[in-house]
Motif scaffolding. Sequence first.
Motif, PDB file in Angstrom:
ATOM      1  N   ALA A  58     -39.850   1.416  31.499  1.00 54.78           N
ATOM      2  CA  ALA A  58     -40.962   1.842  30.645  1.00 54.78           C
ATOM      3  C   ALA A  58     -41.435   0.672  29.797  1.00 54.78           C
ATOM      4  N   MET A  59     -42.722   0.667  29.531  1.00 50.39           N
ATOM      5  CA  MET A  59     -43.328  -0.290  28.596  1.00 50.39           C
ATOM      6  C   MET A  59     -44.205   0.525  27.665  1.00 50.39           C
ATOM      7  N   ARG A  60     -44.206   0.179  26.389  1.00 48.09           N
ATOM      8  CA  ARG A  60     -45.058   0.908  25.469  1.00 48.09           C
ATOM      9  C   ARG A  60     -45.659  -0.010  24.415  1.00 48.09           C
ATOM     10  N   ASN A  61     -46.777   0.468  23.892  1.00 49.95           N
ATOM     11  CA  ASN A  61     -47.552  -0.203  22.855  1.00 49.95           C
ATOM     12  C   ASN A  61     -48.105  -1.533  23.334  1.00 49.95           C
ATOM     13  N   GLY A  62     -48.809  -2.176  22.459  1.00 45.24           N
ATOM     14  CA  GLY A  62     -49.356  -3.477  22.746  1.00 45.24           C
ATOM     15  C   GLY A  62     -49.256  -4.303  21.489  1.00 45.24           C
ATOM     16  N   GLY A  63     -49.711  -5.503  21.570  1.00 49.23           N
ATOM     17  CA  GLY A  63     -49.713  -6.357  20.391  1.00 49.23           C
ATOM     18  C   GLY A  63     -48.314  -6.763  19.981  1.00 49.23           C
ATOM     19  N   ILE A  64     -48.093  -6.802  18.689  1.00 49.43           N
ATOM     20  CA  ILE A  64     -46.837  -7.306  18.142  1.00 49.43           C
ATOM     21  C   ILE A  64     -45.694  -6.306  18.318  1.00 49.43           C
ATOM     22  N   ASN A  65     -46.015  -5.020  18.515  1.00 51.38           N
ATOM     23  CA  ASN A  65     -44.991  -3.983  18.625  1.00 51.38           C
ATOM     24  C   ASN A  65     -44.638  -3.633  20.060  1.00 51.38           C
ATOM     25  N   GLU A  66     -44.943  -4.478  21.000  1.00 47.62           N
ATOM     26  CA  GLU A  66     -44.715  -4.164  22.404  1.00 47.62           C
ATOM     27  C   GLU A  66     -43.223  -4.086  22.707  1.00 47.62           C
ATOM     28  N   THR A  67     -42.810  -3.006  23.379  1.00 48.85           N
ATOM     29  CA  THR A  67     -41.408  -2.824  23.728  1.00 48.85           C
ATOM     30  C   THR A  67     -41.269  -2.541  25.221  1.00 48.85           C
ATOM     31  N   ILE A  68     -40.090  -2.871  25.745  1.00 43.59           N
ATOM     32  CA  ILE A  68     -39.753  -2.528  27.126  1.00 43.59           C
ATOM     33  C   ILE A  68     -38.400  -1.824  27.113  1.00 43.59           C
ATOM     34  N   THR A  69     -38.237  -0.884  28.026  1.00 48.72           N
ATOM     35  CA  THR A  69     -36.962  -0.202  28.200  1.00 48.72           C
ATOM     36  C   THR A  69     -36.358  -0.696  29.506  1.00 48.72           C
ATOM     37  N   VAL A  70     -35.155  -1.251  29.410  1.00 52.98           N
ATOM     38  CA  VAL A  70     -34.486  -1.841  30.564  1.00 52.98           C
ATOM     39  C   VAL A  70     -33.248  -1.010  30.877  1.00 52.98           C
ATOM     40  N   ARG A  71     -33.096  -0.642  32.144  1.00 52.49           N
ATOM     41  CA  ARG A  71     -31.979   0.203  32.584  1.00 52.49           C
ATOM     42  C   ARG A  71     -31.108  -0.546  33.581  1.00 52.49           C
TER      43      ARG A  71
END
Length: 128
Positions: A58-71
């Motif tokens: 999963a990837m969410r948000n954009g800009g400075i708050n961008e996060t990824i979920t790695v499994r």
Amino acid sequence: MKGQQIISSIESEEIEKFNQASKKKLPQLYVGDTIKVGVKIIEGGKERVQPYEGTIIAMRNGGINETITVRRVFQGVGVERVFLLHSPRIANIKLIRRGKVRRAKLYYLRDRVGKATRLKQRFDRPLK
């Protein structure tokens, strides 16, 4: 709408400052890619980089708050970690392989076990 433009310009400036200060270049990431994230860990007075390898689900948000979920699956147990891409705790991100997927979120991989969790490889995007 003018306020939103101001916020996005400030975020882009902050991202640029962060990239120049840390001298790290993030690769173009997509859901389904297998990556190796170097996470800075402080033990006692020493700092070391611990690799964490897995698939982006999963990837969410954009800009400075961008996060990824790695499994990843570790000793038969599925482990997921959420990383803030522009965090100073991330030393580097290395792209290992591209995955061929047709979804934006790969939460269905949580229910699968063993070889069923494998994704086909995608060759039309370069590993940069």
